[in-house]
Design an enzyme around this catalytic site. Structure first.
Site, PDB file in Angstrom:
ATOM      1  N   ARG A 146      39.346  41.539 -22.764  1.00 33.95           N
ATOM      2  CA  ARG A 146      40.590  42.932 -24.211  1.00 33.95           C
ATOM      3  C   ARG A 146      41.727  42.251 -24.181  1.00 33.95           C
ATOM      4  NH1 ARG A 146      45.062  43.739 -21.492  1.00 33.95           N
ATOM      5  NH2 ARG A 146      44.291  44.564 -19.091  1.00 33.95           N
ATOM      6  N   HIS A 151      46.552  46.258 -21.745  1.00 32.84           N
ATOM      7  CA  HIS A 151      45.899  47.879 -20.944  1.00 32.84           C
ATOM      8  C   HIS A 151      46.225  48.486 -21.956  1.00 32.84           C
ATOM      9  CE1 HIS A 151      44.553  49.355 -18.186  1.00 32.84           C
ATOM     10  NE2 HIS A 151      45.745  50.229 -17.854  1.00 32.84           N
ATOM     11  N   TYR A 202      51.983  39.279 -19.030  1.00 27.88           N
ATOM     12  CA  TYR A 202      51.075  38.809 -17.923  1.00 27.88           C
ATOM     13  C   TYR A 202      50.247  37.901 -18.492  1.00 27.88           C
ATOM     14  CZ  TYR A 202      48.558  43.077 -19.796  1.00 27.88           C
ATOM     15  OH  TYR A 202      47.989  43.713 -19.859  1.00 27.88           O
TER      16      TYR A 202
HETATM   17  C1  LIG Z   1      42.507  56.360  -8.863  1.00 36.78           C
HETATM   18  C2  LIG Z   1      43.005  55.607  -9.732  1.00 36.78           C
HETATM   19  N1  LIG Z   1      44.154  54.926  -9.637  1.00 36.78           N
HETATM   20  C3  LIG Z   1      45.114  53.476  -9.942  1.00 36.78           C
HETATM   21  C4  LIG Z   1      45.192  54.596 -11.088  1.00 36.78           C
HETATM   22  C5  LIG Z   1      46.104  53.388 -11.980  1.00 36.78           C
HETATM   23  N2  LIG Z   1      45.338  52.769 -12.840  1.00 36.78           N
HETATM   24  C6  LIG Z   1      45.427  52.797 -14.738  1.00 36.78           C
HETATM   25  S1  LIG Z   1      43.883  51.804 -15.555  1.00 36.78           S
HETATM   26  C7  LIG Z   1      43.945  51.287 -14.092  1.00 36.78           C
HETATM   27  C8  LIG Z   1      43.016  49.672 -13.868  1.00 36.78           C
HETATM   28  C9  LIG Z   1      42.043  49.782 -13.733  1.00 36.78           C
HETATM   29  O1  LIG Z   1      41.237  48.354 -14.571  1.00 36.78           O
HETATM   30  P1  LIG Z   1      39.827  48.345 -14.378  1.00 36.78           P
HETATM   31  O2  LIG Z   1      39.208  49.210 -13.777  1.00 36.78           O
HETATM   32  O3  LIG Z   1      39.699  46.910 -14.614  1.00 36.78           O
HETATM   33  O4  LIG Z   1      39.560  49.228 -16.110  1.00 36.78           O
HETATM   34  P2  LIG Z   1      40.218  48.413 -17.333  1.00 36.78           P
HETATM   35  O5  LIG Z   1      41.662  49.058 -17.754  1.00 36.78           O
HETATM   36  O6  LIG Z   1      39.940  47.486 -17.675  1.00 36.78           O
HETATM   37  O7  LIG Z   1      39.554  48.888 -18.602  1.00 36.78           O
HETATM   38  C10 LIG Z   1      44.942  51.390 -12.621  1.00 36.78           C
HETATM   39  C11 LIG Z   1      45.083  50.897 -11.274  1.00 36.78           C
HETATM   40  C12 LIG Z   1      44.423  55.189 -11.874  1.00 36.78           C
HETATM   41  N3  LIG Z   1      44.594  55.913 -13.343  1.00 36.78           N
HETATM   42  N4  LIG Z   1      43.560  56.072 -11.319  1.00 36.78           N
END
Ligand SMILES: Cc1ncc(C[n+]2csc(CCOP(=O)(O)OP(=O)(O)O)c2C)c(N)n1
Length: 355
Positions: A252, A256, A265
């Protein structure tokens, strides 16, 4: 592991075919459809970021750079199939038939933004990471029990593979041979955490071994490989041969969400370099040019049509006033549980204090 799960590619960065496996099916018609859908997804995404910056919608989750992964995988779905997106998968939902207006309304805070058009089985975006893998497995299993040939596709990021729900979803789908395509977009980051700091596994595809299901690793910026390999996995599921885990390696370019700053970062030069070299839209454009299918006037006309569609969706979204904050409590259960009611009461008391 990288050698056991090599990254499959059909089209290289220069738009040259490096693997002729599906070449006979790479028609001009399909290529142009893939291009138009990717362009539409990108224009929708950029418009959404601008709307957020102007305060016309709330926080937004951009996906620029991931268009090939999302469009290529969703275009293989048929009416009746189930889609389980995350907050980042508007390119996929839009391609499968969600309305741009409702997607804007979602980011404006309207619960109706989650409502898909009639006949399109698209779930609301999952914000709790990985929870949707279980829903997708359940829906697929239900289709299997009903004896249909419908299946589910579920989207999730690299970070989601470190959650328990990821493992439960794959395990259950494997045991019950459920018709699910687990579609991972490995975009390199879970918010600010790079993949190599999050796990020791060299690939995500290899995680399929533990569940005795096929694991496929793809160049997620190559829309042809995404399209044909997802189609293969979905056809396999429809034939009753069970789930597949797909890892689409992508990136991406932006933040985020519109609420964070990637320069904190990530090296911004790296993002800039990747935009210039690995951009999925540019790659397909190069292929169209190499094949002699591309004309600037055609692109201009397509852009004009997409602009009209998006502007109309914005106009329709703006006909709705500001969203009602209490909706987040009143749309959870028909009869609220005590915990939801408690939170609602606390919210109302706080709002009163602040007014
Ligand atoms: C169960 C849970 N834990 C923590 C979060 C906080 N959180 C929001 S986005 C994220 C990172 C997700 O990364 P990824 O799965 O790689 O997806 P991307 O956003 O990169 O598409 C986190 C930890 C959440 N939304 N749900």
């Amino acid at each position: 592991m990288e050698t056991q799960f090599p990254m499959k590619q059909i089209l290289n960065e220069d738009g040259i075919v490096v693997n002729s496996e599906y070449e006979s099916q790479m028609t001009e018609e399909l290529t142009k459809e893939l291009y138009v859908m990717m362009l539409r997804a990108r224009m929708f995404d950029r418009k959404s970021v601008n709307l957020q910056r102007q305060g016309r919608i709330g926080t937004y989750v951009p996906f620029e750079g991931q268009e090939a992964a999302q469009v290529g995988s969703s275009l293989v779905l048929e009416e009746g199939d189930w889609m389980f997106p995350t907050y980042r998968d508007h390119g996929a939902t839009l391609t499968y038939g969600h309305s741009a207006r409702n997607l804007f309304l979602y980011w404006k805070g309207y619960p109706m933004g989650c409502v898909p058009p009639e006949g399109k089985n698209i779930f609301p975006p999952a914000v709790p990471i990985a929870s949707q893998l279980l829903h997708a497995t359940g829906a697929a299993w239900a289709e299997q029990m009903k004896g249909t040939d419908r299946g589910s596709i579920v989207y999730f990021g690299d970070g989601a593979t470190s959650e328990g729900d990821f493992h439960e979803g794959l395990n259950f789908a494997s045991v019950y041979n459920a018709p699910v395509v687990f579609f991972n977009q490995n975009n390199g980051f879970a918010i600010s955490v790079p993949t190599e700091k999050q796990m020791k596994s060299k690939t995500i595809a290899q995680k399929a071994v533990a569940y005795d299901i096929p694991g496929v690793r793809l160049d997620g910026n190559d829309i042809f490989v995404v399209y044909f390999e997802t189609k293969k996995a979905m056809d396999r599921a429809r034939r009753g041969e069970g789930p597949t885990l797909i890892e689409a390696v992508t990136y991406r370019y932006g933040a985020h969400t519109t609420a964070d700053d990637p320069s904190k970062y990530r090296d911004q030069e790296e993002s800039k370099r990747r935009r210039e070299t690995t951009d999925p839209l540019l790659r397909l454009e190069r292929y169209l040019q190499n094949k002699g299918y591309f004309e600037e006037s055609w692109k201009a006309q397509v852009e004009e049509e997409i602009t009209k569609e998006i502007e109309k969706a914005v106009e329709d979204m703006e006909a709705y006033g500001p969203a009602e904050p209490s909706d987040m409590f009143t749309h959870v259960f028909e009869t609220p549980t005590w915990s939801v009611q408690d939170q609602y009461d606390a919210f109302k008391a706080r709002v009163k204090e602040e007014v």
